[in-house]
Design a protein around this motif. Structure first.
Motif, PDB file in Angstrom:
ATOM      1  N   MET A   1      50.780  96.643 -34.554  1.00 58.65           N
ATOM      2  CA  MET A   1      51.002  95.248 -34.803  1.00 58.65           C
ATOM      3  C   MET A   1      50.384  94.337 -33.915  1.00 58.65           C
ATOM      4  O   MET A   1      49.881  93.127 -34.251  1.00 58.65           O
ATOM      5  CB  MET A   1      52.280  94.974 -34.694  1.00 58.65           C
ATOM      6  N   ILE A   2      50.235  94.521 -32.636  1.00 53.55           N
ATOM      7  CA  ILE A   2      49.468  93.785 -31.339  1.00 53.55           C
ATOM      8  C   ILE A   2      47.914  93.717 -31.893  1.00 53.55           C
ATOM      9  O   ILE A   2      47.179  95.047 -31.951  1.00 53.55           O
ATOM     10  CB  ILE A   2      49.745  94.116 -30.266  1.00 53.55           C
ATOM     11  N   LEU A   3      47.342  92.618 -32.091  1.00 63.45           N
ATOM     12  CA  LEU A   3      45.882  92.350 -32.105  1.00 63.45           C
ATOM     13  C   LEU A   3      45.106  92.706 -30.853  1.00 63.45           C
ATOM     14  O   LEU A   3      45.683  92.128 -29.582  1.00 63.45           O
ATOM     15  CB  LEU A   3      45.609  91.064 -32.735  1.00 63.45           C
ATOM     16  N   THR A   4      44.124  93.195 -30.693  1.00 67.87           N
ATOM     17  CA  THR A   4      43.369  93.465 -29.774  1.00 67.87           C
ATOM     18  C   THR A   4      41.791  92.542 -29.831  1.00 67.87           C
ATOM     19  O   THR A   4      41.784  92.263 -30.982  1.00 67.87           O
ATOM     20  CB  THR A   4      42.984  94.922 -29.347  1.00 67.87           C
ATOM     21  N   GLY A   5      41.017  92.238 -28.717  1.00 64.85           N
ATOM     22  CA  GLY A   5      39.992  91.363 -29.003  1.00 64.85           C
ATOM     23  C   GLY A   5      40.023  89.989 -29.037  1.00 64.85           C
ATOM     24  O   GLY A   5      41.275  89.371 -28.363  1.00 64.85           O
ATOM     25  N   GLN A   6      39.420  89.316 -29.898  1.00 70.34           N
ATOM     26  CA  GLN A   6      39.673  87.747 -29.922  1.00 70.34           C
ATOM     27  C   GLN A   6      40.670  87.268 -30.872  1.00 70.34           C
ATOM     28  O   GLN A   6      40.890  87.707 -31.989  1.00 70.34           O
ATOM     29  CB  GLN A   6      38.482  87.212 -30.405  1.00 70.34           C
TER      30      GLN A   6
END
Length: 81
Positions: free
Chosen positions: A64-69
């Motif tokens: 669920m957690i976005l990575t990057g920008q």
């Protein structure tokens, strides 16, 4: 970030925790629970059963957690930048 706080740390009764969580959850919700909260172990089976009956599924937080920008909006949700 979570956007649903069970407030279990306030030693709410299990029924209050159940009502608070199940009434506020929505697709994509991350609900915060505390490992030392008094009534959380009593509340979790009903919460899980209720949400499964409503068609929700449970996934690891890593899915669920976005990575990057990304940015976090006013509700605590991650949004691609």
């Amino acid at each position: 970030m979570w956007e649903g706080d069970s407030l279990d740390w306030k030693d709410l009764e299990a029924g209050e925790i159940i009502q608070r969580v199940t009434s506020k959850v929505q697709p994509g919700s991350i609900v915060l629970f505390h490992n030392a909260a008094l009534h959380t172990p009593e509340a979790l089976p009903t919460i899980i059963q209720t949400l499964l009956q409503e068609g929700y599924t449970f996934v690891p937080i890593s899915q669920m957690i976005l990575t990057g920008q990304y940015t976090i909006d006013h509700t605590g949700r991650q949004c691609p930048a």
